[in-house]
Design a protein around this motif. Structure first.
Motif: not given
Length: 392
Positions: A72-74, A76-85
């Protein structure tokens, strides 16, 4: 779906593209109904399908196939949920969705905001941009770019030509980035009809290439602008005094030519080979060059810019000589071989024409049925002192 204030919404692209063996970044943002007290802790989870956990802070909850490959590269406190695979597999197609768990508050799975991955086994070739026609000796910039999905491990771009490279990276939309390499170099005659190749190396796959053939233009008199500036300055056609002084300085430094010879120099600059043979062009060239007193460097540039034009394809395969007489001899031999007129050239004879000034001439031998005449009017102009026994 767009993120709306104070509601359970998420924003992800419906599909992203990635290369097998590389990594992929899934951009994601989310929102939730704002509680009275600001949340202190978030837990982000990603699922494949309805129940397979592909990311969880507790690694033991992740299914085996994705363990160690997701992050999880985002924030969450900034409402960023970006994911790296990482190490993308062909089976990593999805669909995937995000779930958030807020401590002491609600939990929510964004099952209606899913993203799928289009996995390719080979990358697209890079995009190569270079001018259709380039000029000999004029600095050139070429660019090569490729899109990718892994900003932490972007493709390596390399060139077949030496020069000064620079690299830039740009974020696009839908989880894509673009890396661009620009190469600055100065084309030479040996680059004509040669391929300029850009190679893109992605992790884990075979490199891909793109090439374009360079068309090097030789027919540009290098110093015509200097003489034209001088001509305008001396004739009083609006050139400033500073421009005139700079022009005079350029003339002295490059051509070692006094003011009284400028008309002869301008005539020489206007001399063109056109459809004539190199041999015929050289006769006029040598005659006019005698009146200019240009140094050898200037004469070399002048004759090369004109004679290389006609035979550039053949000369591209040759190692060019660096002196004027050898260059002329080479172009005459090639031109003669192509049109069948000139078959041999003699060794240049050095003529002393006035004071310490000398000029080299050579005889151009054509088939026996063609009459060769050394005109008396030509000999009158330089009035050479010839020693036939010593060749000087």
């Amino acid at each position: 779906m767009g993120v709306e204030a104070s509601s359970w919404t998420a924003e992800v692209p419906s599909s992203v593209s990635g290369l097998q063996g590389s990594c992929i970044m899934i951009p994601c943002s989310f929102n939730y109904p704002e509680p009275e007290k600001k949340p202190s802790e978030f837990t982000g989870i990603w699922f494949k399908g309805t129940h397979d956990t592909i990311y969880h802070p507790d690694r033991s909850n992740i299914i085996k196939d994705y363990r160690g490959r997701t992050e999880l590269v985002g924030d969450l406190r900034q409402k960023n949920c970006s994911l790296r695979i990482d190490h993308l597999h062909r089976s990593d197609k999805g669909p995937f969705h995000f779930r958030v768990e807020i401590k002491d508050e609600n939990k929510y799975s964004y099952i209606h905001d899913t993203v799928s991955i289009a996995v390719s086994s080979s990358p697209d070739p890079p995009s190569l941009s270079v001018r259709e026609e380039v000029k000999l000796g004029v600095e050139l910039s070429a660019s090569c770019s490729v899109s990718h999905s892994c900003p932490s491990d972007s493709p390596l771009l390399t060139w077949s030509h030496s020069g000064t490279p620079s690299v830039q990276s740009q974020q696009l939309t839908n989880g894509q980035w673009k890396v661009t390499s620009s190469l600055t170099f100065t084309p030479s005659i040996t680059d004509h009809n040669q391929s300029l190749v850009c190679t893109a190396e992605h992790r884990g796959v075979k490199p891909v290439k793109m090439s374009k053939t360079l068309n090097v233009k030789f027919c540009v008199p290098y110093h015509a602008d200097v003489w034209e500036s001088a001509r305008l300055g001396y004739s009083g056609m609006g050139a400033t005094a500073g421009h005139m002084r700079q022009s005079v300085g350029d003339l002295w430094e490059r051509f070692d030519s006094p003011f009284s010879r400028r008309e002869a120099a301008l005539k020489l600059l206007q001399l063109r080979q056109d459809s004539r043979s190199v041999a015929d062009y050289v006769v006029d060239f040598r005659t006019m060059a005698t009146d200019t007193a240009w140094n050898q460097e200037a004469l070399f540039d002048m004759t090369s810019s004109e004679t290389l034009c006609r035979n550039k394809d053949e000369l591209a395969a040759q190692e060019l000589p660096m002196d004027l007489d050898s260059l002329i001899a080479l172009t005459i031999r090639i031109d003669g071989a192509l049109d069948g007129r000139v078959t041999h050239t003699t060794t240049p004879i050095n003529l002393r024409v006035s004071g310490n000034q000398s000029e080299a001439i050579q005889f151009l031998l054509k088939p026996p049925q063609v009459l060769v005449v050394l005109e008396f009017s030509w000999l009158q102009r330089p009035d050479p002192l010839i020693n036939w026994s010593t060749g000087g």
